[in-house]
Design an enzyme around this catalytic site. Structure first.
Site, PDB file in Angstrom:
ATOM      1  N   SER B 154     -49.900  46.751 -82.117  1.00 22.86           N
ATOM      2  CA  SER B 154     -49.549  46.238 -80.795  1.00 22.86           C
ATOM      3  C   SER B 154     -49.071  44.784 -80.899  1.00 22.86           C
ATOM      4  O   SER B 154     -48.193  44.482 -81.702  1.00 22.86           O
ATOM      5  CB  SER B 154     -50.767  46.390 -79.873  1.00 22.86           C
ATOM      6  OG  SER B 154     -50.430  46.154 -78.553  1.00 22.86           O
ATOM      7  N   ARG B 224     -58.162  44.442 -66.635  1.00 27.30           N
ATOM      8  CA  ARG B 224     -58.544  45.324 -67.735  1.00 27.30           C
ATOM      9  C   ARG B 224     -58.392  46.792 -67.343  1.00 27.30           C
ATOM     10  O   ARG B 224     -57.991  47.630 -68.152  1.00 27.30           O
ATOM     11  CB  ARG B 224     -59.985  45.034 -68.131  1.00 27.30           C
ATOM     12  CG  ARG B 224     -60.475  45.861 -69.297  1.00 27.30           C
ATOM     13  CD  ARG B 224     -59.637  45.631 -70.528  1.00 27.30           C
ATOM     14  NE  ARG B 224     -60.219  46.255 -71.715  1.00 27.30           N
ATOM     15  CZ  ARG B 224     -59.657  46.262 -72.900  1.00 27.30           C
ATOM     16  NH1 ARG B 224     -58.474  45.687 -73.061  1.00 27.30           N
ATOM     17  NH2 ARG B 224     -60.246  46.828 -73.918  1.00 27.30           N
ATOM     18  N   ASP B 319     -48.072  57.392 -77.166  1.00 23.70           N
ATOM     19  CA  ASP B 319     -48.125  55.981 -76.758  1.00 23.70           C
ATOM     20  C   ASP B 319     -46.956  55.700 -75.812  1.00 23.70           C
ATOM     21  O   ASP B 319     -45.803  55.660 -76.233  1.00 23.70           O
ATOM     22  CB  ASP B 319     -48.030  55.096 -78.007  1.00 23.70           C
ATOM     23  CG  ASP B 319     -48.142  53.606 -77.686  1.00 23.70           C
ATOM     24  OD1 ASP B 319     -48.151  53.247 -76.489  1.00 23.70           O
ATOM     25  OD2 ASP B 319     -48.229  52.811 -78.635  1.00 23.70           O
ATOM     26  N   HIS B 352     -51.653  54.554 -76.716  1.00 23.29           N
ATOM     27  CA  HIS B 352     -51.508  53.286 -77.433  1.00 23.29           C
ATOM     28  C   HIS B 352     -52.747  52.966 -78.275  1.00 23.29           C
ATOM     29  O   HIS B 352     -52.645  52.430 -79.372  1.00 23.29           O
ATOM     30  CB  HIS B 352     -51.253  52.177 -76.411  1.00 23.29           C
ATOM     31  CG  HIS B 352     -50.919  50.845 -77.016  1.00 23.29           C
ATOM     32  ND1 HIS B 352     -49.851  50.667 -77.858  1.00 23.29           N
ATOM     33  CD2 HIS B 352     -51.518  49.637 -76.894  1.00 23.29           C
ATOM     34  CE1 HIS B 352     -49.799  49.393 -78.231  1.00 23.29           C
ATOM     35  NE2 HIS B 352     -50.803  48.745 -77.666  1.00 23.29           N
ATOM     36  N   ASP B 353     -53.916  53.305 -77.755  1.00 23.52           N
ATOM     37  CA  ASP B 353     -55.165  53.012 -78.465  1.00 23.52           C
ATOM     38  C   ASP B 353     -55.316  53.782 -79.773  1.00 23.52           C
ATOM     39  O   ASP B 353     -56.236  53.497 -80.541  1.00 23.52           O
ATOM     40  CB  ASP B 353     -56.369  53.316 -77.562  1.00 23.52           C
ATOM     41  CG  ASP B 353     -56.822  52.085 -76.793  1.00 23.52           C
ATOM     42  OD1 ASP B 353     -56.242  51.004 -77.025  1.00 23.52           O
ATOM     43  OD2 ASP B 353     -57.750  52.206 -75.967  1.00 23.52           O
TER      44      ASP B 353
END
Lengths: 195, 375
Positions: B154, B224, B319, B352-353
């Site tokens: 990232s 968040r 992602d 994405h994680d």
């Protein structure tokens, strides 16, 4: 990786220092051969993660692309040669990928198993799908999706304005001079954009 | 193969720099500190160093755990350790908390030498390039002239890219995972919503909330929550939570009903409990500003021409925050320059994680790549 005679055939068409793209490059053996013999700047294309890892182990540049979707990210005429060794029969998008190879490469090198090989014809006459050195799979587990002969391929090239610059044919490793469509199990072509 | 192990107990180090650092924003940090951790041993030739760059919420604590808190495990512990894909028997691995961070390096919580009070909103804007510049000074301090590899996911991947442009001769390999050569308008939009959540929190106090003894926890929590949604995939949320209801039926209330609500609130609260809002603001801006192709008329291939490193680029099918096509932009720009580059698009459901997870195929690619790096 065992010795493959088509590697030497292909290598003789590659000049030292060329930029080469190898589609469906497997574990990268051909590119390794070309790097050693011809000092090429080589890139492989694969879509199978195990092959991708094998290429990285082999120190080969490998880029993951689904060939059925073409080569959209690659620039026109960037490569001297774009190679597809014994994989054309495993791709649905036959005409598309041939066009793409000649878009991004000055020349294309294509090899494929000849379904018109006499042993294959004999098999069919005996009522069974052929299984041979060049067609090692059974009908129910073959990765091949296109079944064509040398004659079929050459008529497709004519139809699509693809120039056949050279053709070598082999009967399980031995060069075949005449009646290739009957006597050859594998054909290797050097192709260009027609005038 | 040796059974992979943890690097075990680790202790952060601290380096103080008194030579002023000129920042791209025009500001200057006259002096600053960086906290970092190292794993493995630097070899005699000083040729086996690997720098791990962190993303938005990461830190220098990349692997191992602390003696006084065994549960505080490094954020990329599954990757780094003896026998792990980034093998500390071979490599000397460094994690560093970026400037402007909130895990110990100089940042908005640190005292402003001019006032003696916390910097707060007055902390200068820092960019990816500034981070890389400060990391290079840390490398100098540690006697590392050239990194065997620089690795990041990232925003960390952006730092790895920037390293190959700012210090091409100091990077052997760049491993760029789930990254992008610049943010899209959609990416910036998500960051802006997150920032607005913080900036409009009544307890933000223009960024000087420390002096008021409060933190803009609601804003940070919202930031968040929205970020978290974008790090996960639709499929993974569907699989994890679906439309599961906490009470088994609809209650017609604004309390937690769907399990996904509970999860997001929990993640938001947890994050707001320890992360600094000013760091969040600064870091999202660093993400937004990163665009090495900008000064080349948007031509990434020209921008990357300076880089001489070999690249491994990795993306994940699900992602959508930094989609595979963004990674491909990097790959094809490197290819244009005839650089050595390999690219894997890992079929992984976690969005994405995914870059933080230990998907077998993903780690196989990384293991092979690191194994091949000569030190």
């Amino acid at each position: 990786m065992s010795y493959r005679y088509d590697f030497d055939v292909i290598a003789q068409w590659i000049a030292p220092g060329e930029k080469v793209l190898d589609l469906a490059c497997g574990d990268g053996s051909l590119l390794r051969h070309l790097m050693a013999e011809r000092d090429v700047q080589g890139y492989g294309v694969e879509n199978d993660i195990d092959n991708l890892v094998a290429c990285i182990d082999n120190g080969i540049n490998v880029i993951q692309v689904d060939l059925e979707k073409g080569l959209a990210g690659f620039e026109d005429g960037f490569f001297d040669h774009v190679i597809m060794s014994l994989s054309l029969q495993a791709i649905h998008n036959t005409q598309g990928i041939l066009a793409e190879m000649l878009r991004v490469g000055r020349e294309a090198v294509v090899s494929f198993p000849n379904f018109g090989y006499w042993r294959h014809r004999q098999s069919i006459l005996n009522g069974r799908m052929p299984v041979s050195e060049s067609l090692p799979h059974q009908w129910f587990n073959t990765p091949n999706v296109r079944f064509f002969t040398i004659a079929d391929f050459e008529s497709l090239c004519e139809l699509n304005g693809i120039e056949i610059r050279e053709r070598l044919a082999f009967d399980e490793g031995t060069p075949v001079e005449d009646e290739a469509n009957f006597r050859a199990s594998v054909a290797v072509y050097r192709l260009g954009r027609g005038a | 193969m040796i059974k992979p192990q943890s690097v075990g107990v680790v202790t952060p180090s601290r380096a103080r720099f008194t030579e002023p650092l000129a920042l791209r924003s025009g500001g200057t940090l006259d002096e600053y500190e960086l906290v970092y951790e190292t794993y493995g041993e630097l070899n005699e030739a000083r040729s086996n160093a690997v720098l791990v760059c962190h993303a938005l919420s990461g830190s220098h604590h990349v692997a191992g755990h602390y003696a006084d808190d065994p549960r505080d495990i490094g954020w990329w512990d599954n990757l780094i350790g003896p026998g792990k894909p980034l093998d500390t028997n071979k490599f000397f691995v460094i994690g560093v908390n970026n400037l402007g961070g909130c895990h110990g390096s100089t940042g908005p919580r640190s005292p402003n030498p001019a006032t003696g009070r916390p910097w707060g909103a007055d902390f200068p804007f820092v960019t990816v390039e500034d981070w890389v510049g400060s990391q290079a000074r840390l490398a100098d301090r540690l006697g590392i002239e050239r990194f065997a590899a620089i690795v990041g996911g990232s925003l960390g991947g952006m730092q790895a890219i920037s390293w190959t442009l700012q210090y091409p001769e100091r990077v052997g390999h760049a491993v760029v995972i789930a990254a992008a050569p610049k943010l899209t308008a959609q990416n910036i939009a998500f960051n802006e919503v997150a920032r607005q959540a913080i900036l409009t929190d009544p307890e933000f106090h223009g960024g000087h909330y420390y002096e008021h003894g409060v933190v803009p926890a609601r804003g940070l929590k919202l930031a968040r929550m929205i970020g978290h949604i974008t790090y996960l995939s639709d499929d993974s949320l569907a699989e994890k939570f679906g439309r599961s209801l906490r009470h088994g039926k609809t209650m017609y209330s604004y309390d937690v009903e769907f399990e996904i609500e509970s999860y997001l609130r929990y993640q938001g609260d947890k994050f707001a409990g320890h992360f600094d809002a000013n760091t969040y603001l600064l870091t999202t801006k660093a993400l937004d500003y990163f665009d090495p192709a900008f000064e080349y008329g948007g031509n990434l291939a020209r921008a990357l021409a300076r880089s001489t490193a070999d690249y491994l680029v990795v993306s994940f099918t699900t992602d959508w925050r930094f989609s595979p096509s963004r990674s491909e932009e990097i790959v094809y720009a490197l290819l244009h320059n005839q650089r050595n580059v390999s690219y894997a698009e890992i079929d992984c459901p976690s969005g994405h994680d995914s870059f933080l997870l230990d998907d077998v195929r993903y780690h196989a690619v990384l293991r092979s790549y690191f194994d091949r790096i000569k030190t």
